[in-house]
Design a protein around this motif. Structure first.
Motif, PDB file in Angstrom:
ATOM      1  N   ALA A   1      17.054  24.431  40.616  1.00 10.88           N
ATOM      2  CA  ALA A   1      15.781  23.974  41.164  1.00 10.88           C
ATOM      3  C   ALA A   1      16.006  23.059  42.359  1.00 10.88           C
ATOM      4  O   ALA A   1      15.260  23.096  43.344  1.00 10.88           O
ATOM      5  N   MET A   2      17.067  22.234  42.304  1.00 15.00           N
ATOM      6  CA  MET A   2      17.378  21.336  43.416  1.00 15.00           C
ATOM      7  C   MET A   2      17.709  22.112  44.681  1.00 15.00           C
ATOM      8  O   MET A   2      17.454  21.646  45.796  1.00 15.00           O
ATOM      9  N   ALA A   3      18.278  23.295  44.519  1.00 17.28           N
ATOM     10  CA  ALA A   3      18.638  24.105  45.681  1.00 17.28           C
ATOM     11  C   ALA A   3      17.409  24.573  46.451  1.00 17.28           C
ATOM     12  O   ALA A   3      17.511  24.981  47.609  1.00 17.28           O
ATOM     13  N   HIS A   4      16.232  24.517  45.801  1.00 17.52           N
ATOM     14  CA  HIS A   4      14.991  24.952  46.453  1.00 17.52           C
ATOM     15  C   HIS A   4      14.075  23.780  46.754  1.00 17.52           C
ATOM     16  O   HIS A   4      12.867  23.955  46.923  1.00 17.52           O
ATOM     17  N   MET A   5      14.628  22.571  46.858  1.00 15.35           N
ATOM     18  CA  MET A   5      13.809  21.369  47.061  1.00 15.35           C
ATOM     19  C   MET A   5      12.982  21.445  48.342  1.00 15.35           C
ATOM     20  O   MET A   5      11.900  20.867  48.432  1.00 15.35           O
ATOM     21  N   ASP A   6      13.504  22.146  49.361  1.00 15.28           N
ATOM     22  CA  ASP A   6      12.788  22.190  50.635  1.00 15.28           C
ATOM     23  C   ASP A   6      11.465  22.925  50.527  1.00 15.28           C
ATOM     24  O   ASP A   6      10.578  22.783  51.384  1.00 15.28           O
ATOM     25  N   LYS A   7      11.275  23.739  49.467  1.00 13.31           N
ATOM     26  CA  LYS A   7      10.036  24.489  49.287  1.00 13.31           C
ATOM     27  C   LYS A   7       9.101  23.839  48.279  1.00 13.31           C
ATOM     28  O   LYS A   7       8.021  24.361  48.021  1.00 13.31           O
ATOM     29  N   ALA A   8       9.521  22.694  47.710  1.00 13.21           N
ATOM     30  CA  ALA A   8       8.743  22.068  46.652  1.00 13.21           C
ATOM     31  C   ALA A   8       7.688  21.139  47.220  1.00 13.21           C
ATOM     32  O   ALA A   8       7.834  20.585  48.312  1.00 13.21           O
TER      33      ALA A   8
ATOM     34  N   LEU B   1      10.577  32.174  37.189  1.00 14.43           N
ATOM     35  CA  LEU B   1      11.808  31.386  37.091  1.00 14.43           C
ATOM     36  C   LEU B   1      13.039  32.294  37.136  1.00 14.43           C
ATOM     37  O   LEU B   1      14.051  31.958  37.761  1.00 14.43           O
ATOM     38  N   ALA B   2      12.964  33.443  36.465  1.00  9.05           N
ATOM     39  CA  ALA B   2      14.090  34.380  36.484  1.00  9.05           C
ATOM     40  C   ALA B   2      14.271  34.973  37.872  1.00  9.05           C
ATOM     41  O   ALA B   2      15.407  35.120  38.360  1.00  9.05           O
ATOM     42  N   ASP B   3      13.153  35.307  38.523  1.00  8.72           N
ATOM     43  CA  ASP B   3      13.230  35.899  39.854  1.00  8.72           C
ATOM     44  C   ASP B   3      13.801  34.906  40.866  1.00  8.72           C
ATOM     45  O   ASP B   3      14.480  35.289  41.816  1.00  8.72           O
ATOM     46  N   ALA B   4      13.564  33.603  40.635  1.00  5.70           N
ATOM     47  CA  ALA B   4      14.110  32.562  41.521  1.00  5.70           C
ATOM     48  C   ALA B   4      15.569  32.271  41.236  1.00  5.70           C
ATOM     49  O   ALA B   4      16.222  31.553  41.994  1.00  5.70           O
ATOM     50  N   GLY B   5      16.085  32.812  40.121  1.00  8.09           N
ATOM     51  CA  GLY B   5      17.475  32.568  39.767  1.00  8.09           C
ATOM     52  C   GLY B   5      17.698  31.278  39.017  1.00  8.09           C
ATOM     53  O   GLY B   5      18.841  30.870  38.785  1.00  8.09           O
TER      54      GLY B   5
ATOM     55  N   VAL C   1       5.321  17.558  46.848  1.00 10.87           N
ATOM     56  CA  VAL C   1       5.712  16.178  46.543  1.00 10.87           C
ATOM     57  C   VAL C   1       5.814  15.976  45.035  1.00 10.87           C
ATOM     58  O   VAL C   1       6.761  15.355  44.536  1.00 10.87           O
ATOM     59  N   GLU C   2       4.840  16.496  44.277  1.00  9.21           N
ATOM     60  CA  GLU C   2       4.864  16.337  42.823  1.00  9.21           C
ATOM     61  C   GLU C   2       6.065  17.058  42.207  1.00  9.21           C
ATOM     62  O   GLU C   2       6.699  16.553  41.272  1.00  9.21           O
ATOM     63  N   GLN C   3       6.357  18.253  42.715  1.00  8.55           N
ATOM     64  CA  GLN C   3       7.492  19.004  42.181  1.00  8.55           C
ATOM     65  C   GLN C   3       8.816  18.313  42.492  1.00  8.55           C
ATOM     66  O   GLN C   3       9.728  18.282  41.660  1.00  8.55           O
ATOM     67  N   ARG C   4       8.926  17.742  43.688  1.00  7.60           N
ATOM     68  CA  ARG C   4      10.152  17.005  44.030  1.00  7.60           C
ATOM     69  C   ARG C   4      10.342  15.816  43.097  1.00  7.60           C
ATOM     70  O   ARG C   4      11.463  15.531  42.641  1.00  7.60           O
ATOM     71  N   ALA C   5       9.267  15.106  42.826  1.00  4.48           N
ATOM     72  CA  ALA C   5       9.357  13.953  41.933  1.00  4.48           C
ATOM     73  C   ALA C   5       9.827  14.376  40.548  1.00  4.48           C
ATOM     74  O   ALA C   5      10.631  13.686  39.904  1.00  4.48           O
ATOM     75  N   LEU C   6       9.328  15.525  40.087  1.00  2.49           N
ATOM     76  CA  LEU C   6       9.715  16.024  38.769  1.00  2.49           C
ATOM     77  C   LEU C   6      11.186  16.445  38.748  1.00  2.49           C
ATOM     78  O   LEU C   6      11.924  16.133  37.799  1.00  2.49           O
ATOM     79  N   ILE C   7      11.626  17.144  39.797  1.00  3.23           N
ATOM     80  CA  ILE C   7      13.027  17.562  39.868  1.00  3.23           C
ATOM     81  C   ILE C   7      13.938  16.336  39.956  1.00  3.23           C
ATOM     82  O   ILE C   7      15.000  16.278  39.322  1.00  3.23           O
ATOM     83  N   ASN C   8      13.538  15.341  40.734  1.00  2.39           N
ATOM     84  CA  ASN C   8      14.330  14.106  40.842  1.00  2.39           C
ATOM     85  C   ASN C   8      14.463  13.412  39.492  1.00  2.39           C
ATOM     86  O   ASN C   8      15.531  12.890  39.140  1.00  2.39           O
ATOM     87  N   LYS C   9      13.380  13.377  38.734  1.00  2.00           N
ATOM     88  CA  LYS C   9      13.420  12.755  37.417  1.00  2.00           C
ATOM     89  C   LYS C   9      14.389  13.480  36.488  1.00  2.00           C
ATOM     90  O   LYS C   9      15.176  12.865  35.760  1.00  2.00           O
TER      91      LYS C   9
ATOM     92  N   ALA D   1       7.080  27.675  41.263  1.00  4.77           N
ATOM     93  CA  ALA D   1       6.715  28.154  42.595  1.00  4.77           C
ATOM     94  C   ALA D   1       7.704  27.730  43.657  1.00  4.77           C
ATOM     95  O   ALA D   1       7.592  28.140  44.806  1.00  4.77           O
ATOM     96  N   VAL D   2       8.667  26.927  43.313  1.00  2.00           N
ATOM     97  CA  VAL D   2       9.617  26.431  44.303  1.00  2.00           C
ATOM     98  C   VAL D   2      10.456  27.557  44.882  1.00  2.00           C
ATOM     99  O   VAL D   2      10.662  27.649  46.085  1.00  2.00           O
ATOM    100  N   GLY D   3      10.944  28.424  44.017  1.00  3.18           N
ATOM    101  CA  GLY D   3      11.876  29.426  44.507  1.00  3.18           C
ATOM    102  C   GLY D   3      11.346  30.835  44.529  1.00  3.18           C
ATOM    103  O   GLY D   3      11.956  31.710  45.125  1.00  3.18           O
ATOM    104  N   ALA D   4      10.229  31.104  43.886  1.00  6.95           N
ATOM    105  CA  ALA D   4       9.746  32.487  43.824  1.00  6.95           C
ATOM    106  C   ALA D   4       8.244  32.534  44.021  1.00  6.95           C
ATOM    107  O   ALA D   4       7.507  31.713  43.506  1.00  6.95           O
ATOM    108  N   THR D   5       7.800  33.531  44.737  1.00  6.12           N
ATOM    109  CA  THR D   5       6.363  33.688  44.981  1.00  6.12           C
ATOM    110  C   THR D   5       5.882  35.096  44.659  1.00  6.12           C
ATOM    111  O   THR D   5       4.718  35.409  44.843  1.00  6.12           O
ATOM    112  N   CYS D   6       6.761  35.931  44.221  1.00 10.66           N
ATOM    113  CA  CYS D   6       6.390  37.330  43.951  1.00 10.66           C
ATOM    114  C   CYS D   6       5.741  37.447  42.580  1.00 10.66           C
ATOM    115  O   CYS D   6       6.374  37.170  41.563  1.00 10.66           O
TER     116      CYS D   6
END
Length: 464
Positions: A74-81, A42-46, A83-91, A14-19
């Motif tokens: 996924a890091m490029a879309h961190m601003d839309k993530a 995931l494909a639609d978000a690139g 808190v839990e998603q950011r923690a996962l991407i950071n890991k 859900a970080v990069g795509a909502t369609c």
């Protein structure tokens, strides 16, 4: 690896795509598959492209570089993530840090993630020997800075080895603010397991806080404010800079862009000769400023010129006059030029210390250094070599030592009333491990004193 990475990225879909009605780009993912919605988003978000743009190949193991590429997107879309998603991407970013760096996602970008606490440090094992020469000064009663390169006669003539360990914790509070805390040991002798330097033997402090500051960037990251305990280097990052405070309490404001930098600060030296001498001097404070210009490649890779100025104040428990006998300088100024020519660098640095007592000399220091290549801790088998010339006037301390700690590698008796050449080689023999060797030669006293002995230094440095 496939299961772990895909499960993690599915959680970030859900970080990069909502369609919910994006077209399915993969012919091998049927619409009734349990993974259909996640794969499409995931494909639609690139974040994923599949194989040949047509096949998802969900049963194929992916490489670490493919996983790192997904994490980078996924890091490029961190601003839309969340808190839990950011923690996962950071890991995931921590796990694939090397691959991300090779793909062009700079390590500095990873370190700047909000909430990230990074531990770094270094360990040094060092050997120092200075021959007797014609002039040997007993500096055993002169205080020196903890953890620095100043040693005394007993240490030099003992052919001794010592070690030092430093640890740093870097906490990213937000995208502008970083808090740094660090501890360091003294230079501790292997021979008798006590402090190798003579300045603080009586207090028994082998471990001390040498970093504790807040670093704040603003104004489009062109402005930087640093407050707390940090390292102060006369001449900044590019100059040779004789005067050095490895533990310095103060505040510093800096503006910089790719062509110009201006720095202003004020603080007090907390270790060594400039911090005080057996109750006679309460310590030296300095207000400082520096102007630098960069050309031929910019601030990072180009050449530079700079000028800097220090205004000193000192007080003593027995009065200002006594304190000024311990530190007799009112101000100092210097200038440097650093010229990059491919793998070559040529550095020239000049400093003048103005005495408050008109009957004393105003010592000057000239340094010239030519370096070839660059030893990088991250690149095994990288190396550099350099040759250096030092010309320092008499006038610092009567016993021949320098006024405080220095970023130079020579010992105190080779920094005052002396002309000296030096050569050195640095070699990275394994990742994060480097061997460094330095040797002085053709050293002579300037004002009629007997010549000091030559110094040999060799050290292993490990970073982590």
């Amino acid at each position: 690896m496939k299961t772990k990475v895909l499960a993690a990225l599915a959680a970030t879909m859900a970080v990069g795509a909502t369609c919910a009605f994006a077209a399915n780009p993969f012919v091998d993912v049927p619409s009734d598959s349990w993974a259909y919605k996640s794969v499409v988003e995931l494909a639609d978000a690139g974040i994923i492209q599949g194989v040949d743009g047509q096949y998802f190949q969900g049963n194929r193991n992916i490489t670490r570089y493919e996983a790192a590429e997904m994490v980078a997107k996924a890091m490029a879309h961190m601003d839309k993530a969340s808190v839990e998603q950011r923690a996962l991407i950071n890991k995931l970013a921590d796990e694939y840090a090397d691959e991300l760096n090779n793909l062009g996602v700079r390590v500095s970008a990873l370190e700047n993630r909000v909430g990230n606490v990074k531990l770094t440090g270094d360990a040094r094992i060092r050997y120092i020997h200075q021959s007797e020469g014609d002039r040997v000064k007993d500096t055993s009663k002169q205080p020196v800075a903890k953890g620095t390169d100043v040693v005394n006669k007993e240490k030099k003539n003992d052919n001794s080895w010592d070690y030092r360990i430093r640890i740093r914790a870097n906490a990213q509070v937000n995208d502008r603010t970083q808090v740094v805390y660090g501890i360091s040991t003294n230079n501790i002798s292997f021979a008798d397991n006590h402090t190798a330097s003579s300045g603080d033997l009586d207090n028994g402090d082998n471990i001390f806080t040498d970093r504790a500051y807040v670093d704040y960037n603003f104004g489009g990251n062109n402005w930087n404010l640093k407050v707390g305990r940090y390292e102060y280097d006369m001449g900044g990052d590019r100059g040779y800079g004789f005067l050095f405070g490895d533990t310095f309490d103060g505040a510093q404001l800096k503006y910089q862009n790719d062509k110009f930098a201006a720095t202003a600060g004020y603080g007090k030296f907390k270790e060594g000769q400039l911090a005080g001498d057996e109750g006679t001097m309460d310590g030296v404070k300095t207000g400082y400023g520096e102007l630098e210009g960069f050309f031929g490649g910019g601030r990072v890779a180009g050449s530079a010129i700079g000028v800097y100025y220090n205004d000193f104040t000192v007080s003593g428990s027995e009065g200002k006059e006594v304190a000024r006998d311990a530190f007799a300088f009112d101000d100092a100024w210097g200038a440097y030029g650093s010229l990059n020519l491919g793998k070559w660098n040529i550095l020239a640095n000049y400093e003048k210390y103005n005495s408050e007592n008109s009957s004393n000399d105003d010592p000057e220091v000239w340094v010239g250094k030519v370096s070839y290549n660059k030893a990088n801790f991250a690149t095994p088998k990288s190396w550099d070599a350099w040759v250096e010339y030092l010309n320092a006037d008499n006038g610092f301390y009567n016993d021949g030592s320098f006024i405080g700690s220095t970023r130079g590698w020579r010992d105190g008796s080779l920094l005052n009333n002396v002309k000296s050449w030096g050569v050195g080689v640095d070699y990275t023999f394994a990742k994060n491990a480097q061997f460094q060797v330095m040797q002085s030669f053709a050293t002579s006293a300037k004002d009629g004193d007997a010549d000091p002995g030559e110094e040999t230094r060799a050290q292993f440095v490990f970073v982590f």
